[in-house]
Design a protein around this motif. Sequence first.
Motif, PDB file in Angstrom:
ATOM      1  N   PHE A  40       0.932  -1.201   0.053  1.00 45.22           N
ATOM      2  CA  PHE A  40      -0.019  -0.098   0.033  1.00 45.22           C
ATOM      3  C   PHE A  40       0.830   1.140   0.045  1.00 45.22           C
ATOM      4  CE2 PHE A  40      -2.682  -2.802   3.007  1.00 45.22           C
ATOM      5  CZ  PHE A  40      -3.334  -3.606   1.937  1.00 45.22           C
ATOM      6  N   SER A  41       0.326   2.442  -0.248  1.00 40.16           N
ATOM      7  CA  SER A  41       1.109   3.676  -0.160  1.00 40.16           C
ATOM      8  C   SER A  41       1.453   3.846   1.247  1.00 40.16           C
ATOM      9  CB  SER A  41       0.052   4.654  -0.497  1.00 40.16           C
ATOM     10  OG  SER A  41       0.272   5.667   0.000  1.00 40.16           O
ATOM     11  N   PRO A  42       2.703   4.558   1.362  1.00 40.26           N
ATOM     12  CA  PRO A  42       3.202   5.037   2.660  1.00 40.26           C
ATOM     13  C   PRO A  42       2.276   5.469   3.820  1.00 40.26           C
ATOM     14  CG  PRO A  42       4.768   5.613   1.060  1.00 40.26           C
ATOM     15  CD  PRO A  42       3.445   5.380   0.361  1.00 40.26           C
ATOM     16  N   VAL A  43       1.310   6.251   3.243  1.00 44.34           N
ATOM     17  CA  VAL A  43       0.488   7.046   4.336  1.00 44.34           C
ATOM     18  C   VAL A  43      -0.405   6.042   4.998  1.00 44.34           C
ATOM     19  CG1 VAL A  43      -1.657   7.012   2.678  1.00 44.34           C
ATOM     20  CG2 VAL A  43      -1.392   8.856   4.250  1.00 44.34           C
ATOM     21  N   PHE A  44      -0.602   4.605   4.484  1.00 41.34           N
ATOM     22  CA  PHE A  44      -1.316   3.498   5.212  1.00 41.34           C
ATOM     23  C   PHE A  44      -0.554   3.266   6.423  1.00 41.34           C
ATOM     24  CE2 PHE A  44      -3.701   3.254   1.453  1.00 41.34           C
ATOM     25  CZ  PHE A  44      -4.871   2.685   1.491  1.00 41.34           C
ATOM     26  N   LYS A  45       0.461   3.617   6.728  1.00 41.71           N
ATOM     27  CA  LYS A  45       1.252   3.147   7.878  1.00 41.71           C
ATOM     28  C   LYS A  45       0.687   4.285   9.031  1.00 41.71           C
ATOM     29  CE  LYS A  45       5.720   3.865   8.594  1.00 41.71           C
ATOM     30  NZ  LYS A  45       7.353   3.558   8.499  1.00 41.71           N
ATOM     31  N   LYS A  46       0.522   5.518   8.864  1.00 43.20           N
ATOM     32  CA  LYS A  46       0.001   6.294   9.724  1.00 43.20           C
ATOM     33  C   LYS A  46      -1.364   6.057  10.137  1.00 43.20           C
ATOM     34  CE  LYS A  46       1.616  10.518   9.622  1.00 43.20           C
ATOM     35  NZ  LYS A  46       1.807  11.694   9.079  1.00 43.20           N
ATOM     36  N   ILE A  47      -2.196   5.661   9.042  1.00 40.99           N
ATOM     37  CA  ILE A  47      -3.675   5.324   9.196  1.00 40.99           C
ATOM     38  C   ILE A  47      -3.783   3.964  10.193  1.00 40.99           C
ATOM     39  CG2 ILE A  47      -5.781   4.365   8.130  1.00 40.99           C
ATOM     40  CD1 ILE A  47      -4.752   6.095   5.600  1.00 40.99           C
TER      41      ILE A  47
ATOM     42  N   PHE B  96       1.695  -3.924   5.465  1.00 47.15           N
ATOM     43  CA  PHE B  96       1.749  -4.008   4.144  1.00 47.15           C
ATOM     44  C   PHE B  96       1.990  -2.398   3.436  1.00 47.15           C
ATOM     45  CE2 PHE B  96       1.140  -8.012   2.487  1.00 47.15           C
ATOM     46  CZ  PHE B  96       1.061  -8.764   3.474  1.00 47.15           C
ATOM     47  N   ALA B  97       2.348  -1.423   4.622  1.00 44.46           N
ATOM     48  CA  ALA B  97       2.588  -0.044   3.896  1.00 44.46           C
ATOM     49  C   ALA B  97       3.968   0.111   3.424  1.00 44.46           C
ATOM     50  CB  ALA B  97       2.400   1.047   5.142  1.00 44.46           C
ATOM     51  N   ARG B  98       4.058   0.726   2.199  1.00 47.71           N
ATOM     52  CA  ARG B  98       5.494   0.520   1.673  1.00 47.71           C
ATOM     53  C   ARG B  98       6.073   1.793   2.202  1.00 47.71           C
ATOM     54  NH1 ARG B  98       3.580   2.276  -3.112  1.00 47.71           N
ATOM     55  NH2 ARG B  98       3.607   0.203  -4.146  1.00 47.71           N
ATOM     56  N   GLU B  99       7.447   1.573   2.341  1.00 41.81           N
ATOM     57  CA  GLU B  99       8.279   2.594   3.136  1.00 41.81           C
ATOM     58  C   GLU B  99       8.859   3.471   1.843  1.00 41.81           C
ATOM     59  OE1 GLU B  99       9.892   2.421   6.302  1.00 41.81           O
ATOM     60  OE2 GLU B  99       8.263   1.195   6.496  1.00 41.81           O
ATOM     61  N   LYS B 100       9.010   4.755   2.577  1.00 43.42           N
ATOM     62  CA  LYS B 100       9.033   5.962   1.488  1.00 43.42           C
ATOM     63  C   LYS B 100      10.331   5.574   0.560  1.00 43.42           C
ATOM     64  CE  LYS B 100       7.020   9.628   3.768  1.00 43.42           C
ATOM     65  NZ  LYS B 100       6.806  10.233   5.061  1.00 43.42           N
TER      66      LYS B 100
END
Lengths: 157, 68
Positions: A7-14, A83-87
């Motif tokens: 997923f997009s890195p923003v999903f880590k915060k979510i 599954f959030a991608r790292e920047k």
Amino acid sequence: MKSNYLFSPVFKKIGWILFVIGACFMTLYLCGVIHDLLPCTVFSIIPASDGFFGKGGFLLRNDGWEDEISIILVSVALLCISFAREKDEDEYISHLRLESWIWSILANTILLIAGTLFVYGFLFMYFAWFYFFSLFLLFICRFYYELYKMRRNKDEE
Amino acid sequence: MKNNIKVQRAIKNLTQEQLAHLVNVSRQTIMAIEKEKYVPSTVLSLKIAAVFEKPLDEIFQLEDSDWQ
């Protein structure tokens, strides 16, 4: 070589926000502070009192939503974090990701065997709740520890 | 698998950061490859060889243990 299942890195915060909410909710439920929240008729595939092969088949029964909400919230949260991608995701980070999954599957199996052998009675229910999420938790701990070790290595040339 | 990326970088006067930027990976990845903690993919190996303008086997060499 891009890992397109991430997923997009923003999903880590979510994911972390959902995790905090879900974990608080689950703690309150397991401590008995909240129960029979939003009671309504739910659709049960297996009758709760008749065992796995019990008669009756599909059944409508009354139940609260607190356990369903907390399990779904925490599961979705942990999935988003894992599954959030790292920047700066590249093939070495993908390699660390794969190694961390392998390690966490092994550790999770050992945890299950240890829990089965050493946890008895009502405590086993708490262990089972923890085991729902332990694969993701072990992966997250291992993967972020590996990333931390990789990033603190600053020696140039 | 051994590699002489460090030597090739010195010849080309490139830092790890610059090489990483040219092949589109992080500096830590180049560092891990140089320390032989990580074997790069074929795509990345070919990119590195292209940057140094050398054949692949001049940068990466198989060791005896790779055949076992």
